[in-house]
Motif scaffolding. Structure first.
Motif, PDB file in Angstrom:
ATOM      1  N   ASN A   1       0.863  -1.176   0.000  1.00 67.93           N
ATOM      2  CA  ASN A   1       0.000   0.000   0.000  1.00 67.93           C
ATOM      3  C   ASN A   1       0.898   1.224   0.000  1.00 67.93           C
ATOM      4  O   ASN A   1       1.588   1.493   0.997  1.00 67.93           O
ATOM      5  CB  ASN A   1      -0.895  -0.026   1.245  1.00 67.93           C
ATOM      6  N   ALA A   2       0.941   1.954  -1.089  1.00 66.01           N
ATOM      7  CA  ALA A   2       1.868   3.080  -1.212  1.00 66.01           C
ATOM      8  C   ALA A   2       1.252   4.182  -2.068  1.00 66.01           C
ATOM      9  O   ALA A   2       0.322   3.945  -2.853  1.00 66.01           O
ATOM     10  CB  ALA A   2       3.196   2.623  -1.828  1.00 66.01           C
ATOM     11  N   VAL A   3       1.777   5.391  -1.897  1.00 66.81           N
ATOM     12  CA  VAL A   3       1.436   6.517  -2.760  1.00 66.81           C
ATOM     13  C   VAL A   3       2.738   7.071  -3.313  1.00 66.81           C
ATOM     14  O   VAL A   3       3.677   7.335  -2.556  1.00 66.81           O
ATOM     15  CB  VAL A   3       0.673   7.619  -2.003  1.00 66.81           C
ATOM     16  N   VAL A   4       2.811   7.209  -4.628  1.00 66.21           N
ATOM     17  CA  VAL A   4       3.990   7.780  -5.279  1.00 66.21           C
ATOM     18  C   VAL A   4       3.584   9.136  -5.842  1.00 66.21           C
ATOM     19  O   VAL A   4       2.633   9.230  -6.624  1.00 66.21           O
ATOM     20  CB  VAL A   4       4.525   6.857  -6.381  1.00 66.21           C
ATOM     21  N   VAL A   5       4.296  10.181  -5.418  1.00 65.80           N
ATOM     22  CA  VAL A   5       3.957  11.558  -5.766  1.00 65.80           C
ATOM     23  C   VAL A   5       4.877  12.050  -6.879  1.00 65.80           C
ATOM     24  O   VAL A   5       6.098  11.898  -6.792  1.00 65.80           O
ATOM     25  CB  VAL A   5       4.080  12.471  -4.527  1.00 65.80           C
ATOM     26  N   LEU A   6       4.294  12.622  -7.907  1.00 66.86           N
ATOM     27  CA  LEU A   6       5.046  13.267  -8.983  1.00 66.86           C
ATOM     28  C   LEU A   6       5.022  14.776  -8.734  1.00 66.86           C
ATOM     29  O   LEU A   6       3.972  15.409  -8.809  1.00 66.86           O
ATOM     30  CB  LEU A   6       4.417  12.948 -10.338  1.00 66.86           C
ATOM     31  N   PHE A   7       6.183  15.338  -8.405  1.00 71.25           N
ATOM     32  CA  PHE A   7       6.302  16.760  -8.087  1.00 71.25           C
ATOM     33  C   PHE A   7       7.158  17.402  -9.171  1.00 71.25           C
ATOM     34  O   PHE A   7       8.370  17.297  -9.177  1.00 71.25           O
ATOM     35  CB  PHE A   7       6.941  16.910  -6.706  1.00 71.25           C
ATOM     36  N   GLY A   8       6.479  18.047 -10.128  1.00 71.07           N
ATOM     37  CA  GLY A   8       7.166  18.737 -11.204  1.00 71.07           C
ATOM     38  C   GLY A   8       6.635  20.151 -11.303  1.00 71.07           C
ATOM     39  O   GLY A   8       6.500  20.836 -10.293  1.00 71.07           O
ATOM     40  N   SER A   9       6.309  20.612 -12.509  1.00 73.72           N
ATOM     41  CA  SER A   9       5.663  21.921 -12.641  1.00 73.72           C
ATOM     42  C   SER A   9       4.364  21.934 -11.858  1.00 73.72           C
ATOM     43  O   SER A   9       4.007  22.914 -11.211  1.00 73.72           O
ATOM     44  CB  SER A   9       5.372  22.227 -14.111  1.00 73.72           C
ATOM     45  N   GLY A  10       3.637  20.832 -11.917  1.00 79.41           N
ATOM     46  CA  GLY A  10       2.466  20.612 -11.082  1.00 79.41           C
ATOM     47  C   GLY A  10       2.715  19.416 -10.200  1.00 79.41           C
ATOM     48  O   GLY A  10       3.846  18.931 -10.074  1.00 79.41           O
ATOM     49  N   VAL A  11       1.659  18.908  -9.585  1.00 73.30           N
ATOM     50  CA  VAL A  11       1.806  17.722  -8.733  1.00 73.30           C
ATOM     51  C   VAL A  11       0.697  16.734  -9.056  1.00 73.30           C
ATOM     52  O   VAL A  11      -0.423  17.109  -9.396  1.00 73.30           O
ATOM     53  CB  VAL A  11       1.779  18.076  -7.226  1.00 73.30           C
ATOM     54  N   GLY A  12       1.027  15.459  -8.956  1.00 72.18           N
ATOM     55  CA  GLY A  12       0.063  14.381  -9.135  1.00 72.18           C
ATOM     56  C   GLY A  12       0.485  13.218  -8.272  1.00 72.18           C
ATOM     57  O   GLY A  12       1.522  13.273  -7.596  1.00 72.18           O
ATOM     58  N   ALA A  13      -0.290  12.148  -8.272  1.00 72.94           N
ATOM     59  CA  ALA A  13       0.032  11.008  -7.424  1.00 72.94           C
ATOM     60  C   ALA A  13      -0.507   9.730  -8.036  1.00 72.94           C
ATOM     61  O   ALA A  13      -1.461   9.746  -8.825  1.00 72.94           O
ATOM     62  CB  ALA A  13      -0.538  11.207  -6.019  1.00 72.94           C
ATOM     63  N   CYS A  14       0.113   8.623  -7.648  1.00 79.75           N
ATOM     64  CA  CYS A  14      -0.330   7.288  -8.031  1.00 79.75           C
ATOM     65  C   CYS A  14      -0.579   6.495  -6.759  1.00 79.75           C
ATOM     66  O   CYS A  14       0.309   6.411  -5.890  1.00 79.75           O
ATOM     67  CB  CYS A  14       0.726   6.594  -8.883  1.00 79.75           C
ATOM     68  N   LEU A  15      -1.749   5.928  -6.640  1.00 78.13           N
ATOM     69  CA  LEU A  15      -2.132   5.129  -5.482  1.00 78.13           C
ATOM     70  C   LEU A  15      -2.004   3.649  -5.825  1.00 78.13           C
ATOM     71  O   LEU A  15      -2.538   3.201  -6.838  1.00 78.13           O
ATOM     72  CB  LEU A  15      -3.576   5.454  -5.084  1.00 78.13           C
ATOM     73  N   VAL A  16      -1.287   2.902  -4.988  1.00 79.63           N
ATOM     74  CA  VAL A  16      -1.135   1.462  -5.171  1.00 79.63           C
ATOM     75  C   VAL A  16      -1.650   0.766  -3.924  1.00 79.63           C
ATOM     76  O   VAL A  16      -1.188   1.049  -2.813  1.00 79.63           O
ATOM     77  CB  VAL A  16       0.336   1.066  -5.410  1.00 79.63           C
ATOM     78  N   THR A  17      -2.628  -0.117  -4.088  1.00 78.95           N
ATOM     79  CA  THR A  17      -3.175  -0.906  -2.990  1.00 78.95           C
ATOM     80  C   THR A  17      -3.302  -2.347  -3.464  1.00 78.95           C
ATOM     81  O   THR A  17      -3.180  -2.624  -4.670  1.00 78.95           O
ATOM     82  CB  THR A  17      -4.567  -0.395  -2.563  1.00 78.95           C
ATOM     83  N   PRO A  18      -3.571  -3.296  -2.557  1.00 82.40           N
ATOM     84  CA  PRO A  18      -3.794  -4.678  -3.017  1.00 82.40           C
ATOM     85  C   PRO A  18      -4.929  -4.783  -4.023  1.00 82.40           C
ATOM     86  O   PRO A  18      -4.923  -5.654  -4.891  1.00 82.40           O
ATOM     87  CB  PRO A  18      -4.124  -5.425  -1.715  1.00 82.40           C
ATOM     88  N   GLU A  19      -5.921  -3.878  -3.930  1.00 80.80           N
ATOM     89  CA  GLU A  19      -7.039  -3.907  -4.866  1.00 80.80           C
ATOM     90  C   GLU A  19      -6.682  -3.248  -6.196  1.00 80.80           C
ATOM     91  O   GLU A  19      -7.320  -3.513  -7.221  1.00 80.80           O
ATOM     92  CB  GLU A  19      -8.257  -3.188  -4.266  1.00 80.80           C
ATOM     93  N   VAL A  20      -5.719  -2.360  -6.192  1.00 80.15           N
ATOM     94  CA  VAL A  20      -5.287  -1.659  -7.408  1.00 80.15           C
ATOM     95  C   VAL A  20      -3.795  -1.929  -7.567  1.00 80.15           C
ATOM     96  O   VAL A  20      -2.951  -1.067  -7.369  1.00 80.15           O
ATOM     97  CB  VAL A  20      -5.555  -0.143  -7.325  1.00 80.15           C
TER      98      VAL A  20
END
Length: 429
Positions: free
Chosen positions: A219-238
């Motif tokens: 279960n993790a969240v990976v954050v993309l911090f560039g000109s803007g910001v976004g994130a990727c959510l990883v769970t056992p279901e995803v």
């Protein structure tokens, strides 16, 4: 013939090949003896699958190890040169295209810088098309082994049955852009080579979870911090991750106008573009005509000068405020998803780096609920600025493995007749 669970013999063979390929890829080299418990397959099934994969050129010998009193055991690995993938990062400052072998060793690369007006759809499509042609012209390229092209883009990617991948990139002015169809229309690649298009934060997350700081986490969240910001959510279901538009979470009612047009988004305070804009508004002086990466480097140098030199109080104050906004934004991810790990990547996140991280952690803990905050580790990603491109290349690789390492069958006259295909599938393995 289908079994009681609806799986055919072909499905079972594909599943067995996938299991062996994945274990060899992530844990290899392994012997046939080790592959049994690692995959849950019988020794006979392992032998048949390995023979099949060796015959296809996907698996090769990689030395041997002594066994307990018996003959040495041959080690096996996925053959790195048996396939190639292209990864494309449509970033904020450039389009990067890289060619990899199956072990994700870089074979060729090209970059095309973007101007502030560079998100014209035709420009981006042209950069991707020309970049693909360039890397496939490199000495180590073998176009016949190309498994696919993965593309990481800003925005929401919708996968449609009629137009393929459609990109809704509000911050870059893209509205329902049929990117896959446009790339296919101008591509020199044959129709059998697939395109895989997804959000750049998701491809970053895919890379960090497979090979970087997220490996082993459920279960993790990976954050993309560039000109803007976004994130990727990883769970056992995803398992393969889901992009979340975290940058457009409202953090201040009637706040600064975001690139998306809404007021008060996190991206309007925590993205590099807004960070630099706030520095200018407060009297900061980025180098004239500098791109965002160069300007952020100058801001960091001003805020954290060599020992004995006074820091620029404006740059330092803006960075400290940004750390608080970013920490508060992370606290929402902590409260909502209770991850084991939060990883910060992207070119701006990596530039800010270890000097910035303690303040972000402190603010995240302050704003989050105590119980989930005590269980999360907040760190930097490990794969550097190429992580989005690597993650994009993983998209065709993951699809290849899921298909048991079978390439798409050629169309037209080269395809086997249906009766011959059926007989081949019934043959014992």
């Amino acid at each position: 013939m289908a079994g009681r669970n609806g799986r055919t013999v072909r499905d079972l063979r594909r599943g067995n090949r996938t299991a062996v390929l994945q274990r060899l890829y992530f844990d290899g080299p392994l012997s046939r003896f080790e592959l049994g418990p690692a995959t849950g397959l019988s020794s006979g099934s392992v032998s048949n699958v390995v023979a099949d994969l060796v015959g296809d050129g996907l698996v090769e010998e990689a030395g041997s190890v002594d066994s307990d009193g018996g003959r040495p055991r041959t080690l096996l690995r996925v053959a790195p040169h048996s396939g190639q993938m292209i990864g494309v990062d449509v970033g904020e400052t450039r389009v990067r295209v890289e060619l990899f072998d199956l072990a994700l060793t870089e074979l060729a690369r090209t970059e095309r810088p973007l101007t502030p007006q560079g998100y014209d759809v035709d420009v981006i499509v042209g950069h991707i098309r020309d970049g693909i042609a360039e890397v496939l012209g490199a000495e180590q390229a073998v176009p016949g082994r190309l498994l696919g092209v993965g593309v990481g883009v800003p925005g929401i990617v919708e996968h449609t049955p009629d137009r393929g991948a459609v990109v809704h990139g509000q911050t870059i002015g893209w509205s329902a852009v049929p990117l896959e169809r446009l790339l296919r229309a101008t591509s020199p690649l044959p129709d059998t080579v697939p395109y895989f298009i997804d959000n750049g934060a998701k491809t970053l997350g895919q890379a960090e979870m497979w090979f970087g700081a997220g490996r082993g986490a459920r279960n993790a969240v990976v954050v993309l911090f560039g000109s803007g910001v976004g994130a990727c959510l990883v769970t056992p279901e995803v398992e393969h991750g889901r992009a979340v538009e975290w940058g457009h979470l409202t953090v201040r009612v009637r706040g600064r106008r975001c690139r998306c047009g809404a007021p008060g988004c996190l991206e309007a305070y925590a993205g590099a573009e807004s960070l630099l804009a706030r520095w200018r508004e407060e009297g900061g002086r980025p180098p004239e005509g500098a791109d965002e990466e160069t300007a952020l480097t100058a801001m960091l140098a001003a805020a954290y000068p060599p020992e004995g030199t006074a820091p620029d109080p404006v740059a330092l104050a803006v960075l400290e405020e940004t750390a608080e906004y970013l920490g508060a934004g992370l606290s929402d991810l902590i409260n909502l998803f209770q991850p084991e790990r939060i990883l910060i990547g992207g070119w701006a996140g990596l530039q800010l780096g270890a000097r910035f991280l303690p303040a972000v952690r402190r603010h995240a803990t302050t704003y989050a609920l105590r119980h989930p905050a005590d269980k999360v580790a907040i760190d930097l990603g490990r794969l550097g600025p190429d992580a989005v491109t690597v993650g994009a290349a993983i998209l065709p690789l993951a699809d290849f493995f899921a298909g048991g390492g079978r390439r798409p069958e050629p169309s037209g006259e080269d395809r086997l007749p249906a009766w011959r295909t059926a007989l081949r599938e019934r043959a014992p393995r």
